[in-house]
Design a protein around this motif. Structure first.
Motif, PDB file in Angstrom:
ATOM      1  N   GLU A   1       0.671  -1.206  -0.076  1.00 22.72           N
ATOM      2  CA  GLU A   1      -0.026   0.001  -0.033  1.00 22.72           C
ATOM      3  C   GLU A   1       0.942   1.352  -0.058  1.00 22.72           C
ATOM      4  OE1 GLU A   1      -1.949  -3.412   1.601  1.00 22.72           O
ATOM      5  OE2 GLU A   1      -0.261  -2.157   2.205  1.00 22.72           O
TER       6      GLU A   1
ATOM      7  N   SER B   1       2.587   1.746  -3.432  1.00 22.21           N
ATOM      8  CA  SER B   1       1.642   1.930  -4.570  1.00 22.21           C
ATOM      9  C   SER B   1       1.523   3.462  -4.893  1.00 22.21           C
ATOM     10  CB  SER B   1       0.250   1.503  -4.368  1.00 22.21           C
ATOM     11  OG  SER B   1      -0.901   1.465  -5.295  1.00 22.21           O
ATOM     12  N   SER B   2       1.515   3.294  -6.215  1.00 19.61           N
ATOM     13  CA  SER B   2       1.288   4.848  -6.822  1.00 19.61           C
ATOM     14  C   SER B   2      -0.008   5.575  -6.819  1.00 19.61           C
ATOM     15  CB  SER B   2       1.884   5.047  -8.139  1.00 19.61           C
ATOM     16  OG  SER B   2       1.386   4.162  -9.165  1.00 19.61           O
ATOM     17  N   SER B   3      -0.923   4.451  -6.686  1.00 21.99           N
ATOM     18  CA  SER B   3      -2.420   4.848  -6.820  1.00 21.99           C
ATOM     19  C   SER B   3      -2.803   5.621  -5.310  1.00 21.99           C
ATOM     20  CB  SER B   3      -3.516   3.965  -6.995  1.00 21.99           C
ATOM     21  OG  SER B   3      -3.352   2.874  -5.869  1.00 21.99           O
ATOM     22  N   VAL B   4      -3.704   6.571  -5.384  1.00 24.02           N
ATOM     23  CA  VAL B   4      -4.090   7.317  -4.251  1.00 24.02           C
ATOM     24  C   VAL B   4      -5.431   6.657  -3.850  1.00 24.02           C
ATOM     25  CG1 VAL B   4      -4.714   9.602  -3.517  1.00 24.02           C
ATOM     26  CG2 VAL B   4      -2.898   9.314  -4.781  1.00 24.02           C
ATOM     27  N   GLN B   5      -5.568   6.495  -2.592  1.00 23.65           N
ATOM     28  CA  GLN B   5      -6.589   5.673  -1.773  1.00 23.65           C
ATOM     29  C   GLN B   5      -6.714   6.659  -0.563  1.00 23.65           C
ATOM     30  OE1 GLN B   5      -8.291   3.404  -3.174  1.00 23.65           O
ATOM     31  NE2 GLN B   5      -6.643   2.897  -4.694  1.00 23.65           N
TER      32      GLN B   5
ATOM     33  N   THR C   1      -3.758   6.809   1.780  1.00 23.40           N
ATOM     34  CA  THR C   1      -2.420   6.940   1.120  1.00 23.40           C
ATOM     35  C   THR C   1      -1.861   8.096   1.985  1.00 23.40           C
ATOM     36  OG1 THR C   1      -3.346   6.019  -0.880  1.00 23.40           O
ATOM     37  CG2 THR C   1      -1.038   7.331  -0.933  1.00 23.40           C
TER      38      THR C   1
ATOM     39  N   ALA D   1      -0.730  13.364  -1.930  1.00 24.57           N
ATOM     40  CA  ALA D   1      -1.805  12.464  -1.860  1.00 24.57           C
ATOM     41  C   ALA D   1      -2.834  12.989  -0.744  1.00 24.57           C
ATOM     42  CB  ALA D   1      -1.603  11.049  -1.284  1.00 24.57           C
TER      43      ALA D   1
END
Length: 241
Positions: free
Chosen positions: A161, A164-168, A171, A201
Motif C-alpha cells: 500500500e 503503490s502509486s495510486s491514491v486511496q 494513502t 496524496a
C-alpha cells in the motif's frame, strides 16, 4: 441538550436508521437527532459531540450504532477506557471486526502498546477490508514507536500500500506516518521525499504534511497581517514625529 431546528434526524445513514426502527417512533427520532449532532460536531467540537453521544446512549444503549457513536465521541476526547468499552459493546452486538483497529489504538492510549501489537497479529485483522488493514498497520507502527522501537515501526509501515502509486483514502496518512518515522530516525532526506509524496496524496488537508515539508526545506512563514499592522504602527509613529 438543545437540537438545532435544521436537524431532523433524517440525515443519518440508512443502515443506522434501520437499526433505530426497533425503537418507538418518537424515541427513534430523538436518538437520530442526537446521533446527527455527534457526527456534526465530532471534528470541530469533540466535547459537544461527547455530550450528545451521552444523551443518545441514555436513550438507546441497546442499539449498536449508538454504542459505536459513543465510542467515537469518547475516543475523540481521549477517554480511552470509555471508548474501548463502547467499541467492545458495539462489536458484541454486531459481530463485525471493523472497530478492531480503533480498539487497538485505545490500548495504545491507555499505555498498553504490547496489547495493541497482540491485536495487530490476531486473526481478526485478516477479516478487515483493505482500509482496516492499513489502519491496523498504522496502529501497530505507532505501538512500536511507543515502545521505542523506531526501526521496527519503519519496517511495519513498509507495504504494498505504501509502495503503490495510486491514491486511496488512506494513502496520505500512511505516507505521512512513514515520513514522520523516517524523520524521527534521523533519515531526513528520505523523510522529505515521503512528506512530499504525502502532500501529493493529501487532497483534503487531513495531515500537516505541507508544513512539515516546508520545515525540512527551511521555509519560514510570516504573518502578513502582523507585518501590515507593524507598518501601520510605524507610520503612525512617524506622523506624530
Amino acid at each position: 441538550m438543545p437540537i438545532p431546528e435544521d436537524v431532523t434526524g433524517e440525515e443519518i445513514d440508512k443502515d443506522v436508521r434501520q437499526e433505530l426502527q426497533s425503537l418507538p417512533k418518537t424515541l427513534a427520532e430523538d436518538v437520530a437527532k442526537n446521533l446527527v449532532m455527534v457526527a456534526r460536531l465530532i471534528d470541530e467540537d469533540p466535547e459537544g459531540a461527547y455530550g450528545y453521544s451521552r444523551v443518545a446512549l441514555r436513550l438507546a444503549s441497546r442499539v449498536a450504532a449508538v454504542r459505536e457513536a459513543a465510542g467515537f465521541a469518547a475516543y475523540a476526547n481521549q477517554k480511552y477506557t470509555e471508548a474501548l468499552a463502547e467499541f467492545r459493546a458495539a462489536r458484541r452486538m454486531t459481530g463485525t471486526v471493523e472497530l478492531w483497529p480503533l480498539m487497538a489504538d485505545c490500548e495504545r492510549g491507555l499505555g498498553r502498546p504490547e496489547k495493541a501489537l497482540d491485536m495487530a497479529g490476531a486473526p481478526e485483522v485478516q477479516k478487515l477490508d483493505k482500509a482496516g488493514q492499513v489502519e491496523m498497520r498504522l496502529v501497530a507502527a505507532g505501538a512500536r514507536r511507543d515502545m521505542g522501537q523506531l526501526d521496527a515501526a519503519i519496517v511495519t509501515l513498509q507495504s504494498s500500500e505504501l509502495a503503490s502509486s495510486s491514491v486511496q483514502p488512506w494513502t496520505a496518512r500512511l505516507r505521512y506516518a512513514y515520513a514522520d518515522a523516517l524523520h524521527a530516525a534521523g533519515r531526513s532526506g528520505e523523510a522529505r521525499e515521503w512528506f512530499a509524496k504525502a502532500v501529493e496524496a493529501d487532497r483534503d488537508g487531513s495531515t500537516d504534511a505541507s508544513d512539515r515539508l516546508a520545515e525540512l526545506d527551511g521555509v519560514e512563514f510570516t504573518d502578513a497581517l502582523g507585518e501590515d499592522e507593524a507598518d501601520d504602527t510605524e507610520a503612525a509613529s512617524d506622523d506624530k514625529d
